[in-house]
Design a protein around this motif. Sequence first.
Motif, mmCIF file in Angstrom:
data_model
loop_
_atom_site.group_PDB
_atom_site.id
_atom_site.type_symbol
_atom_site.label_atom_id
_atom_site.label_comp_id
_atom_site.label_asym_id
_atom_site.label_seq_id
_atom_site.Cartn_x
_atom_site.Cartn_y
_atom_site.Cartn_z
ATOM 1 N N CYS A 140 38.125 -22.114 -38.170
ATOM 2 C CA CYS A 140 36.897 -21.896 -37.406
ATOM 3 C C CYS A 140 35.919 -21.060 -38.200
ATOM 4 C CB CYS A 140 37.198 -21.218 -36.069
ATOM 5 S SG CYS A 140 37.695 -19.491 -36.193
ATOM 6 N N ARG A 176 41.382 -27.025 -33.542
ATOM 7 C CA ARG A 176 41.731 -26.267 -32.331
ATOM 8 C C ARG A 176 43.233 -26.077 -32.190
ATOM 9 N NH1 ARG A 176 43.055 -27.547 -27.118
ATOM 10 N NH2 ARG A 176 42.637 -29.758 -27.451
ATOM 11 N N ARG A 203 35.146 -27.318 -28.890
ATOM 12 C CA ARG A 203 35.162 -26.937 -30.301
ATOM 13 C C ARG A 203 33.949 -26.111 -30.718
ATOM 14 N NH1 ARG A 203 31.919 -29.844 -33.537
ATOM 15 N NH2 ARG A 203 33.157 -29.183 -35.340
ATOM 16 N N ASN A 247 37.356 -20.070 -25.722
ATOM 17 C CA ASN A 247 37.044 -21.498 -25.757
ATOM 18 C C ASN A 247 37.498 -22.173 -24.465
ATOM 19 O OD1 ASN A 247 36.259 -24.034 -26.877
ATOM 20 N ND2 ASN A 247 38.373 -24.409 -27.507
#
Length: 265
Positions: free
Chosen positions: A201, A213, A166, A154
């Motif tokens: 997630c 996150r 995200r 990410n």
Amino acid sequence: MTPAQRFGPQTPTRRAGRWLEELVAGHRVIEGRRSVDQRECSTQYSVILQEGMLSRALNYRDGKRQVVSVHVPGDFIHFYAGPARHQETVAITRCRVALIPNCRLDHITRQQPDRLRDLWTLAAADAAVCRAWLFRLGRLDAVARIAHFLSEMNYRLAASGRSDGRKFQLALTQADLAEICGLTPVHVNRVMRRLREMGLCTFRSFLVEISERTRLEAVGQFNCSYLEVGNEHDRPVAPVAGARLMHPMPVGSFQEQLRRIDRCQ
């Protein structure tokens, strides 16, 4: 605030990329899921990944593999010395790479020594990622391994605008994740279900969506500082009392020492 501003706006790759683009002599396309024949790679060129995703792996004698690195756009694939013959290089997706003649790198580092610092910073950043991967495989459990890897991807993809912090595309299968994290595909399936149940997630159809996150990074013990190696060069350094500054060795002097070593061998 843009994703790049939020996730390391001055990463080593982005800083060096400004002038490396001017040295590119050509491009090459590698089809997805194709193993790159190392004999096709010339030691006369350094290679940078521009589009797609690529991995390096070591093969066990029983046919199993351990992926030791995953490269995203902006990463050096081969740098000066050419490909490592003991590793298998595989294009995960269709890739486009840029070829930079090593002679051009030699010329610009002689003319502008600060460019040499950028290259060393890129090498240090790559080594920092390797150390983080060792930590992940050696100390983290299955859930933390995958949480750490997804957090790292990410961050790295956000730095090039390929993640909004995200949500991002990740063209990996569960078998790929297993080879990256030292697990089995069945175990990866269970871990992904666990991460989904924890509300952290989801990973469906090559799309990663991160709901929490901060919590995901905490589960994976992820600290982005190792991905920001070299940023300290942009900050003023306070002098140390009583310390003497050493004059750096000129770039040409170092390269001449290497030539003398080569002649002696």
